[in-house]
Scaffold this motif. Structure first.
Motif, PDB file in Angstrom:
ATOM      1  N   ALA A  22       0.844  -1.237  -0.083  1.00  0.00           N
ATOM      2  CA  ALA A  22       0.164  -0.064   0.059  1.00  0.00           C
ATOM      3  C   ALA A  22       0.826   1.246   0.066  1.00  0.00           C
ATOM      4  O   ALA A  22       0.585   2.288  -0.738  1.00  0.00           O
ATOM      5  CB  ALA A  22      -0.753   0.031   1.175  1.00  0.00           C
ATOM      6  N   ALA A  23       2.034   1.284   0.723  1.00  0.00           N
ATOM      7  CA  ALA A  23       3.033   2.317   0.772  1.00  0.00           C
ATOM      8  C   ALA A  23       3.303   2.661  -0.337  1.00  0.00           C
ATOM      9  O   ALA A  23       3.664   3.663  -1.204  1.00  0.00           O
ATOM     10  CB  ALA A  23       4.088   2.307   1.766  1.00  0.00           C
ATOM     11  N   LEU A  24       3.998   1.359  -1.038  1.00  0.00           N
ATOM     12  CA  LEU A  24       4.490   1.336  -2.445  1.00  0.00           C
ATOM     13  C   LEU A  24       3.870   1.974  -3.397  1.00  0.00           C
ATOM     14  O   LEU A  24       4.119   2.793  -4.426  1.00  0.00           O
ATOM     15  CB  LEU A  24       5.002   0.025  -2.957  1.00  0.00           C
ATOM     16  N   ARG A  25       2.287   1.714  -3.495  1.00  0.00           N
ATOM     17  CA  ARG A  25       1.448   2.057  -4.396  1.00  0.00           C
ATOM     18  C   ARG A  25       1.443   3.587  -4.577  1.00  0.00           C
ATOM     19  O   ARG A  25       1.199   4.227  -5.439  1.00  0.00           O
ATOM     20  CB  ARG A  25       0.331   1.626  -4.057  1.00  0.00           C
ATOM     21  N   GLU A  36      -2.267  -2.119 -10.495  1.00  0.00           N
ATOM     22  CA  GLU A  36      -1.783  -3.422 -10.204  1.00  0.00           C
ATOM     23  C   GLU A  36      -1.455  -3.748  -8.899  1.00  0.00           C
ATOM     24  O   GLU A  36      -1.595  -4.849  -8.315  1.00  0.00           O
ATOM     25  CB  GLU A  36      -0.433  -3.880 -11.196  1.00  0.00           C
ATOM     26  N   LEU A  37      -0.946  -2.779  -8.113  1.00  0.00           N
ATOM     27  CA  LEU A  37      -0.420  -2.952  -6.898  1.00  0.00           C
ATOM     28  C   LEU A  37      -1.639  -2.917  -5.845  1.00  0.00           C
ATOM     29  O   LEU A  37      -1.797  -3.555  -4.975  1.00  0.00           O
ATOM     30  CB  LEU A  37       0.690  -1.784  -6.342  1.00  0.00           C
ATOM     31  N   GLY A  38      -2.719  -2.276  -6.254  1.00  0.00           N
ATOM     32  CA  GLY A  38      -3.962  -2.091  -5.589  1.00  0.00           C
ATOM     33  C   GLY A  38      -4.568  -3.572  -5.598  1.00  0.00           C
ATOM     34  O   GLY A  38      -5.310  -4.128  -4.569  1.00  0.00           O
ATOM     35  N   SER A  39      -4.523  -4.298  -6.777  1.00  0.00           N
ATOM     36  CA  SER A  39      -4.983  -5.531  -6.811  1.00  0.00           C
ATOM     37  C   SER A  39      -4.232  -6.730  -5.947  1.00  0.00           C
ATOM     38  O   SER A  39      -4.775  -7.580  -5.535  1.00  0.00           O
ATOM     39  CB  SER A  39      -5.431  -6.122  -8.453  1.00  0.00           C
ATOM     40  N   ALA A  40      -2.921  -6.316  -6.040  1.00  0.00           N
ATOM     41  CA  ALA A  40      -2.150  -7.226  -5.227  1.00  0.00           C
ATOM     42  C   ALA A  40      -2.574  -7.117  -3.769  1.00  0.00           C
ATOM     43  O   ALA A  40      -2.774  -8.070  -2.933  1.00  0.00           O
ATOM     44  CB  ALA A  40      -0.699  -6.760  -5.178  1.00  0.00           C
ATOM     45  N   VAL A  41      -2.688  -5.584  -3.372  1.00  0.00           N
ATOM     46  CA  VAL A  41      -3.062  -5.565  -1.941  1.00  0.00           C
ATOM     47  C   VAL A  41      -4.259  -6.304  -1.722  1.00  0.00           C
ATOM     48  O   VAL A  41      -4.634  -6.916  -0.654  1.00  0.00           O
ATOM     49  CB  VAL A  41      -3.480  -3.930  -1.547  1.00  0.00           C
ATOM     50  N   ALA A  45      -5.420  -9.431   1.029  1.00  0.00           N
ATOM     51  CA  ALA A  45      -6.465  -9.186   1.715  1.00  0.00           C
ATOM     52  C   ALA A  45      -7.389 -10.378   1.973  1.00  0.00           C
ATOM     53  O   ALA A  45      -7.862 -11.030   2.824  1.00  0.00           O
ATOM     54  CB  ALA A  45      -7.135  -7.839   1.678  1.00  0.00           C
ATOM     55  N   GLY A  46      -7.430 -10.823   0.626  1.00  0.00           N
ATOM     56  CA  GLY A  46      -8.200 -12.234   0.520  1.00  0.00           C
ATOM     57  C   GLY A  46      -7.711 -13.316   0.925  1.00  0.00           C
ATOM     58  O   GLY A  46      -8.505 -14.226   1.419  1.00  0.00           O
ATOM     59  N   TYR A  47      -6.259 -13.396   0.942  1.00  0.00           N
ATOM     60  CA  TYR A  47      -5.573 -14.569   1.597  1.00  0.00           C
ATOM     61  C   TYR A  47      -6.058 -14.518   3.064  1.00  0.00           C
ATOM     62  O   TYR A  47      -6.313 -15.462   3.509  1.00  0.00           O
ATOM     63  CB  TYR A  47      -4.136 -14.347   1.144  1.00  0.00           C
ATOM     64  N   LEU A  48      -5.914 -13.443   3.514  1.00  0.00           N
ATOM     65  CA  LEU A  48      -6.166 -13.230   5.232  1.00  0.00           C
ATOM     66  C   LEU A  48      -7.574 -13.574   5.376  1.00  0.00           C
ATOM     67  O   LEU A  48      -7.751 -14.342   6.210  1.00  0.00           O
ATOM     68  CB  LEU A  48      -5.918 -11.820   5.637  1.00  0.00           C
ATOM     69  N   LEU A  49      -8.400 -13.290   4.611  1.00  0.00           N
ATOM     70  CA  LEU A  49     -10.037 -13.561   4.760  1.00  0.00           C
ATOM     71  C   LEU A  49     -10.131 -15.190   4.715  1.00  0.00           C
ATOM     72  O   LEU A  49     -10.879 -15.755   5.497  1.00  0.00           O
ATOM     73  CB  LEU A  49     -10.769 -12.779   3.671  1.00  0.00           C
ATOM     74  N   ALA A  50      -9.553 -15.656   3.504  1.00  0.00           N
ATOM     75  CA  ALA A  50      -9.596 -17.164   3.488  1.00  0.00           C
ATOM     76  C   ALA A  50      -8.903 -17.961   4.481  1.00  0.00           C
ATOM     77  O   ALA A  50      -9.468 -19.043   5.048  1.00  0.00           O
ATOM     78  CB  ALA A  50      -9.203 -17.632   2.113  1.00  0.00           C
ATOM     79  N   PHE A  77      -2.544 -16.125  -1.948  1.00  0.00           N
ATOM     80  CA  PHE A  77      -1.557 -15.777  -1.604  1.00  0.00           C
ATOM     81  C   PHE A  77      -0.222 -15.747  -2.905  1.00  0.00           C
ATOM     82  O   PHE A  77       0.401 -14.677  -3.133  1.00  0.00           O
ATOM     83  CB  PHE A  77      -0.648 -16.543  -0.414  1.00  0.00           C
ATOM     84  N   ALA A  78      -0.434 -16.989  -3.524  1.00  0.00           N
ATOM     85  CA  ALA A  78       0.287 -16.972  -4.864  1.00  0.00           C
ATOM     86  C   ALA A  78       0.176 -16.158  -5.897  1.00  0.00           C
ATOM     87  O   ALA A  78       1.159 -15.370  -6.369  1.00  0.00           O
ATOM     88  CB  ALA A  78       0.363 -18.464  -5.255  1.00  0.00           C
ATOM     89  N   PHE A  79      -1.282 -15.920  -5.928  1.00  0.00           N
ATOM     90  CA  PHE A  79      -1.472 -14.838  -7.297  1.00  0.00           C
ATOM     91  C   PHE A  79      -1.030 -13.242  -6.571  1.00  0.00           C
ATOM     92  O   PHE A  79      -0.398 -12.474  -7.450  1.00  0.00           O
ATOM     93  CB  PHE A  79      -3.124 -14.586  -7.243  1.00  0.00           C
ATOM     94  N   GLY A  80      -1.139 -13.155  -5.390  1.00  0.00           N
ATOM     95  CA  GLY A  80      -0.704 -11.760  -4.914  1.00  0.00           C
ATOM     96  C   GLY A  80       0.822 -11.480  -4.933  1.00  0.00           C
ATOM     97  O   GLY A  80       1.208 -10.427  -5.645  1.00  0.00           O
TER      98      GLY A  80
END
Ligand code: CMP
Length: 492
Positions: A22-25, A36-41, A45-50, A77-80
């Protein structure tokens, strides 16, 4: 290694990554990187939820569901990680080499890495062999093959466009029936914007099959053609000279290669000519054609050439009555009589001058006279408006309208034109040539004196505005001009 992701350390790592990305973005150089960095975040976040969901399911004793929850979290996590890695690589290439990676290459790279990540995770967790599955399942392969036939065709055509690009973003091209500026070359299609602001999406496979014309690559401008038809009484060489002068004067027509003017056909109602000019401003091709055709129309009309009508046209026009013509002449005599320095002329001489003069129409933005050229015509504005400019002065020197005049200096002194005069709107001008003036001046000596005084005053006002100097002694200038007048018109 994956077990690492199922304990708290994985969760903490994901939180740290989300914060760092988020800082890098914020530092990202363009909206694509930010996105792109937004979708990585979002993926982390999706990883944490899952991960949290899987933990809760385990706690509730739903072991199988919890397992799938963990698999989903690994995939996310891998996709991120893939998203961050490709985005950083592309960023580094851009910063180091100053090159923007084509979108299509990024998309292909992303797709391959996502597939690989998915295959690795599925194999490690569920023991599913994605590659083997695809290779052994003939039905699946056929279905996927058929479904992807079109897409793969577009993809390979898109890759070919990247390897051997016949155009790049920003170029003006024609593909099939479409002409426009290239906005984007993506992995399935190329997008262009037309001069009507339409966006056209052309599949890359269609581009691979079509001939592509690129107007932005030659470096020597591109040719555009216009066609004119004039009547059989207009001599082709005179037409050619007048039209080439119009082309030469247009700032967006290249001097080299020089414009061409050719007689192409003898048509039923007239001679057809082709005008070919080269321009670096292809994007303005419609405006340019409009400007040139309009300027050619005015010029052709002034030269007295006739634009033929199809013989079928019934052209009903009442010829001007003698009374109407006379009224027009009287109006012109009155207008000419209102010119200060012509006041010493009697009505008879003014009428004679009007009879020797001719009316001409100039189109908006046409230069009527140019600074530095020699000139033998004096102009009186019957209708419309003109602007007087000089190359030395940024400001316009004067705006002249009905009843105002210009061009008297060169006509009467033989010196080059002191300014450029351009029509601000369609303007009708009464044009009086040197010969007509000579006839009058030789019979009216006092007119030469009055003229010299008026010229000296104008010249003084011009010099004062250009140089900021005080008006020079008008009497001296008037005497000098009077001497020139006597020489030019051979007065006694
Ligand atoms: P000439 O020199 O023949 O061609 C350019 C014309 O611009 C010039 O004659 C004048 O008629 C006109 N001109 C020059 N200076 C001025 C001015 N200051 N105000 C109005 N018209 C001008």
């Amino acid at each position: 290694m994956l077990s690492f992701l199922t304990n708290q350390a994985g969760g903490l790592l994901a939180i740290a990554l989300v914060a760092a990305i988020a800082a890098l973005r914020r530092l990202a150089p363009d909206p694509t990187h930010k996105r792109e960095l937004g979708s990585a975040v979002a993926l982390f976040a999706g990883y944490l939820l899952a991960y949290a969901t899987a933990q809760i399911l385990a706690w509730l004793d739903f072991a199988e569901a919890s397992r799938y929850g963990h698999v989903a979290s690994y995939v996310l996590f891998a996709f991120g990680s893939v998203r961050v890695a490709t985005s950083l690589v592309v960023w580094a290439v851009r910063t180091r080499r100053g090159r923007v990676t084509p979108k299509i290459l990024r998309d292909v790279l992303d797709a391959m890495l996502y597939l690989t990540a998915l295959a690795v995770v599925l194999r490690a967790t569920l023991k599913v062999d994605l590659g083997g599955l695809l290779a052994t399942s003939a039905v699946l392969s056929v279905v996927i093959g058929l479904a992807l036939q079109e897409t793969l065709g577009n993809l390979f055509a898109g890759l070919a466009l990247q390897l051997e690009p016949p155009f790049s973003v920003g170029d003006w091209i024609t593909v099939g029936a479409h002409t426009g500026r290239v906005l984007q070359v993506a992995w399935r299609h190329t997008r262009i914007a037309t001069s009507r602001n339409e966006q056209i999406t052309i599949p890359n496979s269609a581009i691979a099959k079509e001939c592509v014309t690129n107007y932005s690559r030659s470096g020597e401008g591109v040719a555009r053609d216009l066609y004119l038809e004039l009547d059989y009484d207009s001599p082709p060489n005179a037409v050619k000279q007048a039209c080439l002068e119009v082309l030469a004067a247009h700032p967006k027509v290249r001097k080299t290669p020089a414009p061409l003017f050719r007689t192409t056909k003898w048509e039923a109602s007239g001679v057809q000519y082709q005008v070919r000019y080269f321009t670096d401003h292809f994007s303005e091709y419609e405006t340019l054609a409009d400007e040139l055709l309009s300027q050619l129309w005015y010029r052709v009309r002034r030269e007295g050439f006739t634009i033929p009508f199809p013989t079928r046209t019934v052209y009903l026009q009442q010829p001007k009555g003698a009374a109407e013509r006379e009224a027009g002449q009287r109006d012109l005599v009155l207008l000419l009589g209102s010119v200060g320095f012509l006041q010493p002329l009697g009505e008879e001489s003014l009428a004679k001058l009007v009879a020797l003069a001719r009316l001409q129409l100039f189109g908006r933005e046409e230069a009527i006279i140019r600074q530095g050229e020699t000139g033998e015509t004096f102009y009186l504005i019957v209708s419309g408006e003109v602007a007087v400019r000089t190359s030395e002065s940024r400001e316009e020197l004067a705006r002249l309208g009905r009843g105002d005049f210009f061009g008297e200096m060169s006509l009467l002194t033989g010196e080059p034109r002191t300014a450029t005069v351009v029509a601000c709107q369609d303007s009708t001008l009464l044009c009086v040539d040197r010969k007509a003036f000579g006839d009058i001046l030789r019979t009216q000596e006092e007119l030469a004196r009055a003229l010299s005084q008026a010229l000296a005053e104008r010249s003084a006002s011009l010099k004062a505005r250009v140089a900021g100097a005080p008006a020079s002694t008008i009497t001296l200038e008037s005497n000098r001009i009077f001497g020139r007048l006597r020489d030019i018109f051979r007065l006694k």
